[in-house]
Scaffold this motif. Structure first.
Motif, PDB file in Angstrom:
ATOM      1  N   UNK A 194      50.364  87.639  43.249  1.00 30.14           N
ATOM      2  CA  UNK A 194      51.422  87.704  42.236  1.00 30.14           C
ATOM      3  C   UNK A 194      51.898  89.152  42.149  1.00 30.14           C
ATOM      4  N   UNK A 195      53.217  89.344  42.201  1.00 34.07           N
ATOM      5  CA  UNK A 195      53.779  90.692  42.187  1.00 34.07           C
ATOM      6  C   UNK A 195      55.070  90.686  41.372  1.00 34.07           C
ATOM      7  N   UNK A 196      55.547  91.896  41.028  1.00 32.47           N
ATOM      8  CA  UNK A 196      56.796  92.005  40.281  1.00 32.47           C
ATOM      9  C   UNK A 196      57.561  93.226  40.760  1.00 32.47           C
ATOM     10  N   UNK A 197      58.800  93.327  40.311  1.00 31.02           N
ATOM     11  CA  UNK A 197      59.668  94.436  40.701  1.00 31.02           C
ATOM     12  C   UNK A 197      60.537  94.826  39.504  1.00 31.02           C
ATOM     13  N   UNK A 236      61.365  88.818  42.766  1.00 28.45           N
ATOM     14  CA  UNK A 236      61.492  90.002  43.605  1.00 28.45           C
ATOM     15  C   UNK A 236      62.790  89.906  44.392  1.00 28.45           C
ATOM     16  N   UNK A 237      63.617  90.961  44.408  1.00 24.87           N
ATOM     17  CA  UNK A 237      64.843  90.922  45.208  1.00 24.87           C
ATOM     18  C   UNK A 237      64.520  90.938  46.701  1.00 24.87           C
ATOM     19  N   UNK A 238      65.341  90.281  47.487  1.00 26.23           N
ATOM     20  CA  UNK A 238      65.152  90.262  48.929  1.00 26.23           C
ATOM     21  C   UNK A 238      65.563  91.601  49.521  1.00 26.23           C
ATOM     22  N   UNK A 239      64.848  92.033  50.552  1.00 29.33           N
ATOM     23  CA  UNK A 239      65.209  93.290  51.193  1.00 29.33           C
ATOM     24  C   UNK A 239      64.057  93.884  51.980  1.00 29.33           C
ATOM     25  N   UNK A 240      64.340  94.972  52.672  1.00 26.18           N
ATOM     26  CA  UNK A 240      63.344  95.672  53.478  1.00 26.18           C
ATOM     27  C   UNK A 240      62.866  96.925  52.751  1.00 26.18           C
ATOM     28  N   UNK A 262      56.756  88.102  36.980  1.00 28.20           N
ATOM     29  CA  UNK A 262      55.705  87.797  37.954  1.00 28.20           C
ATOM     30  C   UNK A 262      56.203  86.752  38.953  1.00 28.20           C
ATOM     31  N   UNK A 263      56.046  87.038  40.235  1.00 26.44           N
ATOM     32  CA  UNK A 263      56.540  86.171  41.310  1.00 26.44           C
ATOM     33  C   UNK A 263      55.397  85.852  42.261  1.00 26.44           C
ATOM     34  N   UNK A 264      55.254  84.579  42.587  1.00 25.54           N
ATOM     35  CA  UNK A 264      54.281  84.177  43.601  1.00 25.54           C
ATOM     36  C   UNK A 264      54.789  84.608  44.968  1.00 25.54           C
ATOM     37  N   UNK A 265      53.988  85.391  45.687  1.00 27.43           N
ATOM     38  CA  UNK A 265      54.402  85.963  46.969  1.00 27.43           C
ATOM     39  C   UNK A 265      53.417  85.556  48.054  1.00 27.43           C
TER      40      UNK A 265
END
Length: 851
Positions: A699-702, A676-680, A795-798
């Motif tokens: 787990x999430x994705x972008x 996931x890219x960093x940002x607001x 998929x990214x562990x968040x």
């Protein structure tokens, strides 16, 4: 005599200041023309202080009400205010420093005026009335705030200081006219926080022109633009309660002292207040580049626990990574997000300081502090402080107390994060029970080195630090710490263990492994290398370590298990034995606990038909060809490592691998990660939230575009198509731990990409890497993966910002399971390839206000 509820500190002017027109010595209506005499000492009696003075009073017996008002500085202009009293519930009383000389004159003249006054009777004292009060042989103006008729005493607030005193009637006097004509010098103000505020210290304040509902003036604090390095001795004298935050691990063989870091209890709320401020408004960013030669630099660093006041130790550019010392927590952290410390938090002292044993240095400071419990305080010998400038003290002798009994004598030092200043070689981060670790080096079937999972990111850090570490320009000695720049393996930091003809034996201090290298590959360490925490230890495997080596084959199959875990850096949970801190069992962290000891025992006595060779010879740098250096007597036995195995014998964890040589294997760690890219205010897709209330992560994705999302869906369709065909059918196929494969998901009977996390009998624990869920899958439902679907993983562990097992995060789990798309802030995660997501309206979700 009067009984002070809190110590009253006399206010004295440090220099001649301009006085207000109401100064009694300059009153044109005053007939008293006598010169002001020098103040007597506090040991003189009140009568001797006022003898030979003449009183001149007005004929008007009605007292003025002017004393009920306060002398106030101009609104919205900064002024120097001296703190004269602090109430328990927050408000403080201050006097404008510009008026301190006038206040002192007034106090002297009140003494002259009161010389013939008699003390009050109980009928003369009423709540709210003005009186004179004798305190410590001096006379003050006061307002009665409570009367105890039976005890013949009263509580009186000194209107020129704010302090409340309990007085007997014999110390309370009726007022004279001039006492009422002048406004009170002290006034009551409210700061956002009293952290670091001390009585008799000056603050730069500004009246905001508003008051609280209790009528207290609201003020703004203008703090100094630097954090003082001195020990906050005066604060510790008033608030001596402290807590142990860290006891540094000591290497006795190096002569390292016993050191503990203590935190001032009165400043524990500082971090909460800092986070509140920075959550309400963004921190001011740095506009100038950081200088490489910076030695002392303050900043607010965002760590996994929130924002912290910190000292910058070192940094790496592009992308920026900062190594900081959290001055109020006593720990070292890595962060990529920093900003300026808000002005209101500058000027507060360091809340963590170091103590070492002053006497009987053979006794264990660690054990003594453990036995103290929460009731720990520090006391100073005031004789040692006599004549010393407390604003410049960096070290002083003191004693620790618990339950009103002295624990030990200590030397107290201010500490700025450089561990070598405390006489220690490394900043050692202990591995505690239940921490996540990985096997970083295999000694033998009984012993391994384990390292904290946080040190996995060091490999990338050391690669980036190569440009900051110049070639060695001096003689290298045994015990020196260096950066080893390797072309055949990743860079690492090491300690020199032996030197012979410019050939060096080194020990990797983050893994415990030993190597032989040439001097051309060694670099001088920078501050980043020197202060990055070391978190590894050598341990014995529970039960396995008690089996004698004579009963175990030299090529035991149990080593295979350790080797696989080592090669894939599998994350495990450590369980220390209660009776021996060097003995552990390691548990699989991905699912229900699974004992390493239990896995090793069935194959411990099973040999593997291959030739072994010492791991110390594997692999050497290609440019180095020294003669083997004979290890010193205190070095460990050479370590063994195993090459790839043929099929294992019956009852081994790999008994079905008959076609492994025909299968091309691919591993999860080799795939590209689309984090996931960093940002607001980022819109992310939640893939898996089950178990959130226990683990604290989802787990999430972008996807950056619709095309990218379509390509990912095409990949899933291709995986399902390949899995459904018989082309990839491999009878007896069993994946290795960490290997990519295709697995048939039981719920929808479809094929997905998976990662093997563990083998148990005829089943494998599969992590569906595109979604984040786990499932035990029988080997008949697993196939080798093909190269055409070896695309990157989205998929990214968040981790959830603000996660607390004490709150009802099951509501959030249900919410995210139903809402597949959410808007959140995405921050860098505490572990490699992870993120932290900050969800708006989290409190409402937890309370079910938002469904």
């Amino acid at each position: 005599m009067s009984r002070l509820l809190r110590p009253l500190v006399n206010v004295k002017s440090s220099k001649q200041l301009a006085t207000y027109k109401h100064d009694i010595a300059a009153d044109p209506n005053e007939n008293n023309a006598m010169a002001i005499k020098e103040l007597p000492s506090c040991n003189d009696s009140l009568s001797s202080m006022v003898k030979d003075l003449t009183i001149v009073d007005s004929n008007d017996n009605k007292l003025s009400l002017e004393w009920r008002e306060s002398v106030m500085p101009p609104v919205k202009e900064f002024f120097e205010g001296r703190v004269t009293y602090m109430e328990n519930d927050g408000p403080i009383w201050v006097v404008d420093v510009a008026n301190t000389e006038s206040l002192e004159r007034l106090t002297n003249n009140i003494a002259r005026s009161m010389q013939h006054q008699k003390s009050c009777s109980i009928e003369d004292v009423s709540i709210g009335s003005l009186v004179g009060v004798a305190v410590d042989h001096k006379m003050y103006r006061g307002e009665v705030i409570d009367v105890n008729v039976s005890a013949e005493c009263a509580e009186v607030r000194l209107i020129d200081y704010g302090a409340v005193v309990a007085c007997d009637l014999q110390d309370i006097y009726l007022p004279v006219q001039r006492m009422a004509r002048y406004k009170a010098y002290a006034f009551r103000v409210k700061l956002p926080t009293n952290t670091g505020v001390q009585i008799n210290k000056n603050l730069t304040l500004r009246l905001l022109g508003s008051k609280t509902i209790d009528g207290i003036e609201q003020v703004q604090l203008k703090t100094k633009m630097a954090i003082p390095f001195n020990l906050p001795v005066e604060l510790l004298i008033m608030k001596p309660e402290v807590s142990v935050v860290r006891i540094l691990q000591q290497n006795v063989s190096l002569g390292e002292p016993q050191v503990a870091l203590l935190q001032i209890n009165a400043m524990k709320n500082l971090n909460d207040e800092l986070n509140t401020i920075l959550s309400e408004k963004s921190g001011q960013q740095f506009t100038e580049p950081f200088r490489e030669d910076t030695r002392t630099f303050f900043l607010a660093a965002r760590t996994k626990h929130g924002y912290r006041r910190a000292l910058l130790l070192d940094f790496i550019k592009q992308p920026m990574l900062f190594l900081v010392y959290e001055m109020d927590e006593g720990c070292i952290s890595l962060t990529s997000e920093v900003c300026r410390i808000p002005n209101e938090f500058l000027g507060y002292p360091l809340s963590v300081f170091a103590v070492t044993r002053e006497e009987d240095k053979t006794s264990s400071l660690k054990e003594q502090l453990r036995q103290c419990g929460p009731d720990l305080s520090i006391k100073f010998n005031m004789d040692n402080l006599a004549g010393k400038d407390k604003d410049k003290l960096r070290t002083v002798k003191a004693a620790l107390f618990a339950n009103n009994k002295q624990v030990c004598a200590v030397r107290v030092n201010s500490f700025l994060g450089l561990v070598n200043q405390l006489g220690h070689k490394y900043w050692r981060e202990p591995i505690d029970n239940n921490n996540l670790v990985y096997i970083s080096h295999v000694v033998n079937y009984q012993e391994v080195y384990i390292s904290s999972v946080q040190s996995k990111q060091y490999e990338d850090i050391f690669k980036r630090l190569e440009v900051k570490c110049p070639p060695l320009d001096r003689e290298i000695l045994t015990g020196d710490v260096v950066l080893v720049v390797s072309s055949s393996r990743a860079n690492y930091r090491a300690e020199i263990t032996a030197v012979e003809n410019n050939k060096f034996s080194v020990r990797n201090i983050d893994t415990g492994s030993t190597h032989h290298v040439a001097g051309t590959y060694l670099r001088r360490p920078c501050r980043f290398i020197e202060n990055l925490p070391v978190s590894q230890c050598r341990v014995k495997i529970k039960t396995i370590c008690n089996i004698p080596s004579t009963a175990v084959p030299p090529n035991t199959a149990a080593l295979q298990i350790l080797k696989r875990l080592y090669e894939h850096k599998s994350e495990l949970q450590v369980k220390f034995d209660d009776s021996d801190s060097n003995t552990v069992d390691l548990l699989d962290f991905t699912a229900e606990p699974y004992s390493l000891m239990t896995r090793m025992l069935p194959v411990l006595f099973t040999p593997v038909a291959i030739e072994l060779k010492p791991a110390e010879d594997l692999p050497e740098l290609t440019a180095v060809n020294p003669k083997p250096i004979k290890p010193s007597h205190d070095q460990y036995t050479p370590v063994t490592a195993l090459p790839p195995l043929p099929p294992s014998p019956p009852n081994s964890p790999r008994e079905h691998q008959k076609t492994s040589n025909q299968v091309q294997r691919h591993y999860f760690n080799d795939l590209k990660r689309h984090l996931l890219p960093l940002g607001e205010n980022m819109q992310v897709l939640v893939l898996h939230a089950n178990g959130l209330h226990k683990t604290g992560y989802v787990t999430a994705c972008f996807f950056s575009s619709e095309k990218e999302a379509e390509e990912f869906q095409d990949l899933l369709n291709l995986v399902a198509e390949i899995g459904s065909s018989d082309d990839q059918l491999q009878p007896g196929y069993l994946p290795e731990v960490g290997e990519m494969c295709l697995a048939l998901f039981v719920e929808d009977n479809s094929w997905y990409r998976g990662v093997c996390k563990r083998i148990t009998g005829q089943k494998a624990l599969i992590l569906y890497c595109d979604f984040g869920n786990l499932e035990m899958v029988s080997v008949e439902r697993i196939k080798p993966i093909t190269t055409e679907v070896l695309h990157g993983v989205y998929a990214t562990t968040c981790f959830i910002d603000g996660f607390n097992k004490g709150n009802n995060f099951l509501n959030l789990e249900h919410y995210l399971s139903n809402k597949n798309k959410i808007i959140c802030d995405v921050l860098d995660g505490p572990e490699p390839n992870t993120r932290v997501i900050k969800i708006p309206l989290l409190d409402k979700i937890l309370s079910k206000e938002l469904i």
